[in-house]
Motif scaffolding. Structure first.
Motif, PDB file in Angstrom:
ATOM      1  N   ARG A 287       0.828  -1.214   0.000  1.00 39.30           N
ATOM      2  CA  ARG A 287       0.000   0.000   0.000  1.00 39.30           C
ATOM      3  C   ARG A 287       0.862   1.263   0.000  1.00 39.30           C
ATOM      4  O   ARG A 287       1.992   1.226   0.512  1.00 39.30           O
ATOM      5  N   PRO A 288       0.320   2.366  -0.512  1.00 41.43           N
ATOM      6  CA  PRO A 288       1.087   3.626  -0.513  1.00 41.43           C
ATOM      7  C   PRO A 288       1.509   4.052   0.890  1.00 41.43           C
ATOM      8  O   PRO A 288       2.578   4.612   1.086  1.00 41.43           O
ATOM      9  N   ALA A 289       0.662   3.797   1.877  1.00 43.04           N
ATOM     10  CA  ALA A 289       1.011   4.056   3.279  1.00 43.04           C
ATOM     11  C   ALA A 289       0.393   2.916   4.085  1.00 43.04           C
ATOM     12  O   ALA A 289      -0.799   2.641   3.943  1.00 43.04           O
ATOM     13  N   GLU A 290       1.204   2.256   4.877  1.00 38.17           N
ATOM     14  CA  GLU A 290       0.739   1.042   5.572  1.00 38.17           C
ATOM     15  C   GLU A 290       0.433   1.336   7.041  1.00 38.17           C
ATOM     16  O   GLU A 290       0.993   2.253   7.651  1.00 38.17           O
ATOM     17  N   VAL A 291      -0.486   0.575   7.587  1.00 39.00           N
ATOM     18  CA  VAL A 291      -0.704   0.532   9.037  1.00 39.00           C
ATOM     19  C   VAL A 291       0.068  -0.684   9.529  1.00 39.00           C
ATOM     20  O   VAL A 291      -0.306  -1.817   9.229  1.00 39.00           O
ATOM     21  N   ASP A 292       1.167  -0.438  10.241  1.00 36.82           N
ATOM     22  CA  ASP A 292       2.090  -1.537  10.553  1.00 36.82           C
ATOM     23  C   ASP A 292       1.610  -2.428  11.684  1.00 36.82           C
ATOM     24  O   ASP A 292       1.850  -3.630  11.678  1.00 36.82           O
ATOM     25  N   LEU A 293       0.954  -1.829  12.672  1.00 35.59           N
ATOM     26  CA  LEU A 293       0.685  -2.596  13.895  1.00 35.59           C
ATOM     27  C   LEU A 293      -0.602  -2.144  14.558  1.00 35.59           C
ATOM     28  O   LEU A 293      -0.748  -0.972  14.911  1.00 35.59           O
ATOM     29  N   LEU A 294      -1.533  -3.074  14.708  1.00 37.21           N
ATOM     30  CA  LEU A 294      -2.750  -2.786  15.466  1.00 37.21           C
ATOM     31  C   LEU A 294      -2.904  -3.826  16.566  1.00 37.21           C
ATOM     32  O   LEU A 294      -2.724  -5.029  16.324  1.00 37.21           O
ATOM     33  N   CYS A 295      -3.218  -3.359  17.748  1.00 35.11           N
ATOM     34  CA  CYS A 295      -3.458  -4.254  18.888  1.00 35.11           C
ATOM     35  C   CYS A 295      -4.373  -3.535  19.869  1.00 35.11           C
ATOM     36  O   CYS A 295      -4.040  -2.442  20.342  1.00 35.11           O
ATOM     37  N   ALA A 296      -5.520  -4.119  20.138  1.00 31.93           N
ATOM     38  CA  ALA A 296      -6.542  -3.442  20.957  1.00 31.93           C
ATOM     39  C   ALA A 296      -6.293  -3.591  22.451  1.00 31.93           C
ATOM     40  O   ALA A 296      -5.778  -4.614  22.903  1.00 31.93           O
ATOM     41  N   ASP A 297      -6.728  -2.568  23.169  1.00 35.00           N
ATOM     42  CA  ASP A 297      -6.885  -2.696  24.623  1.00 35.00           C
ATOM     43  C   ASP A 297      -8.401  -2.628  24.887  1.00 35.00           C
ATOM     44  O   ASP A 297      -8.962  -1.536  25.003  1.00 35.00           O
ATOM     45  N   PRO A 298      -9.067  -3.790  24.963  1.00 32.86           N
ATOM     46  CA  PRO A 298     -10.540  -3.795  25.062  1.00 32.86           C
ATOM     47  C   PRO A 298     -11.051  -3.771  26.510  1.00 32.86           C
ATOM     48  O   PRO A 298     -12.174  -4.205  26.769  1.00 32.86           O
ATOM     49  N   LYS A 299     -10.220  -3.238  27.437  1.00 31.52           N
ATOM     50  CA  LYS A 299     -10.578  -3.307  28.869  1.00 31.52           C
ATOM     51  C   LYS A 299     -11.914  -2.618  29.160  1.00 31.52           C
ATOM     52  O   LYS A 299     -12.731  -3.125  29.926  1.00 31.52           O
ATOM     53  N   LYS A 300     -12.142  -1.460  28.550  1.00 31.79           N
ATOM     54  CA  LYS A 300     -13.380  -0.714  28.838  1.00 31.79           C
ATOM     55  C   LYS A 300     -14.614  -1.542  28.454  1.00 31.79           C
ATOM     56  O   LYS A 300     -15.581  -1.618  29.207  1.00 31.79           O
ATOM     57  N   ALA A 301     -14.558  -2.187  27.286  1.00 32.14           N
ATOM     58  CA  ALA A 301     -15.696  -3.012  26.844  1.00 32.14           C
ATOM     59  C   ALA A 301     -15.904  -4.194  27.785  1.00 32.14           C
ATOM     60  O   ALA A 301     -17.035  -4.594  28.075  1.00 32.14           O
TER      61      ALA A 301
END
Ligand code: NAP
Ligand code: GDD
Length: 341
Positions: A287-301
């Motif tokens: 991709r022209p610009a990448e999202v390298d790293l996603l990791c959730a903190d779902p504590k509130k949910a």
């Protein structure tokens, strides 16, 4: 009386799981469908016979007002969008119109039909609104894991459009007192996932190779990391957000992150194959610009909604590979509506 829900994006992956979930909770469910003869409507008719359909398009303000007037919903779930990130570079303006401005049109339809003004406010008995926000808004992440307070830095026209919709939802809540919330959902997948997204592309690729229908699988960036969960779990979270006492935004994800490489390894492994013999890295898919790293903190949910994911990454991958093996072995076509399990 049954609560009445209106879902935009009913023909998509999430629309189908949400509709099933709301029906099981006793809701009367309506789906907004666009186009004169949308071929994907047959999916909804086959899988979700109890869902009623109303015509409308996120590009057309009047059609949304008519739909809200006709359905008189208690809850509106806005899932409709151009959702494939690479397409948002090819059709950036259309993405802004559907994925971004579509949120404004839906909120305006609710506001106008409910007679809400800044002076009068929304009051009780109002229509509750859910916006499908995205972890793509975090983009080039400022911290890991990402929570409801993590700043946004979107990396695609899609991410920018979602960020507009997110802030607009917050603004309608603050300006008009509307019960309008955003679920910031991390990647969620299933055997109903579109074939263009990487998990499904991989599970279909594995099935084709295993059945002798293909000899290679071409992929882009193997190092990108995502927090992948099961779409059915995420549909439950959407409903829970609209049942909360106060309108608030929530991050929904598993809290685990895996690379595309690990996804590929798990998927080929589930079929007893060695991925390194079949995967070809294709620079044109980067991709022209990448999202390298996603990791959730779902504590509130977890603490406020009692929401937990029930399907692990390994179970999800195995479920998708198995489903595609069954589909292709039976001569099914993943692009046909009848292919949805
Ligand atoms: P999807 O399978 O791509 O479905 C998108 C839906 O949007 C389809 O039903 C499509 O209907 C509809 N749509 C497109 N253009 C429209 C328009 N002009 N007017 C009305 N509807 C229109 O997406 P999904 O995976 O179910 O995702 C649902 C929502 O969650 C999307 O907003 C997506 O951006 C967001 N989201 C998804 C994820 C994920 O990992 N799945 C994560 C975060 C956020 P047609 O049949 O008419 O094309
Ligand atoms: N699609 C695709 N195809 N992605 C590939 C490929 C390939 O051949 N090879 C590597 N990837 C990488 C992409 O570069 C990206 O980093 C990652 O796999 C995931 O790509 P997608 O499955 O297309 O999903 P996404 O993360 O871009 O977007 C999805 O999740 C968002 C939430 O974070 C979509 O569902 C969005 O609508 C959603 O908002």
């Amino acid at each position: 009386m049954a609560r009445r829900a209106l879902i935009t994006g009913i023909t998509g992956q999430d629309g189908s799981y949400l509709a099933e979930h709301l029906l099981s909770e006793g809701y009367e469910v309506w789906g907004l469908v666009r186009g004169q003869a949308n071929p994907r409507v047959s999916r909804v008719r086959r899988l979700l016979q109890d869902v009623q359909l109303v015509r409308g398009d996120l590009l057309d303000q009047g059609s949304l007002i008519s739909a809200v007037e006709k359905v008189q919903p208690d809850e509106v779930y806005n899932l409709g969008a151009i959702s494939f990130v690479p397409m948002s570079w090819e059709q950036a303006e259309l993405t802004a119109e559907v994925t971004g401005m579509g949120v404004l049109r839906m909120l305006e339809a609710i506001r106008v039909c409910s007679g809400i003004t800044a002076a009068r406010g929304a009051g009780s008995g109002q229509i509750r609104f859910y916006q499908a926000s995205s972890s793509e808004m975090f983009g080039q992440v400022r911290e890991t894991p990402q929570n409801e307070r993590t700043p946004f830095h979107p990396r695609s026209p899609y991410g920018v459009a979602k960020t507009y919709g997110h802030f607009l939802t917050q603004n309608y809540r603050e300006s008009y007192g509307m019960f309008a919330v955003s679920g910031i959902l991390f990647n969620h997948e299933s055997p109903r996932r579109g074939a263009e997204f990487v998990t499904r592309k991989v599970s279909l690729g594995v099935a084709r190779i295993k059945l002798g229908l293909a000899t290679e699988l071409r992929l882009g960036n193997l190092e990108a990391r995502r927090d992948w969960g099961f779409a059915g779990d995420y549909a439950r979270a959407m409903r829970l957000m609209l049942q909360a006492a106060e309108p608030e935004d929530y991050v929904i994800g598993t809290g685990r992150t895996q690379s595309v490489r690990e996804l590929v390894e798990a998927a080929f492994g589930a079929a007893g194959l060695d991925w390194e013999r079949y995967v070809v890295c294709d620079q044109s898919l980067h991709r022209p610009a990448e999202v390298d790293l996603l990791c959730a903190d779902p504590k509130k949910a977890r603490t406020q909604l009692g929401w937990e994911p029930t399907v692990s990454f390994e179970e999800l991958v195995a479920m998708m590979v198995e489903s595609d093996l069954t589909l292709l072995a039976g001569g099914g076509d993943p692009h046909q509506d009848s292919s949805w399990p």
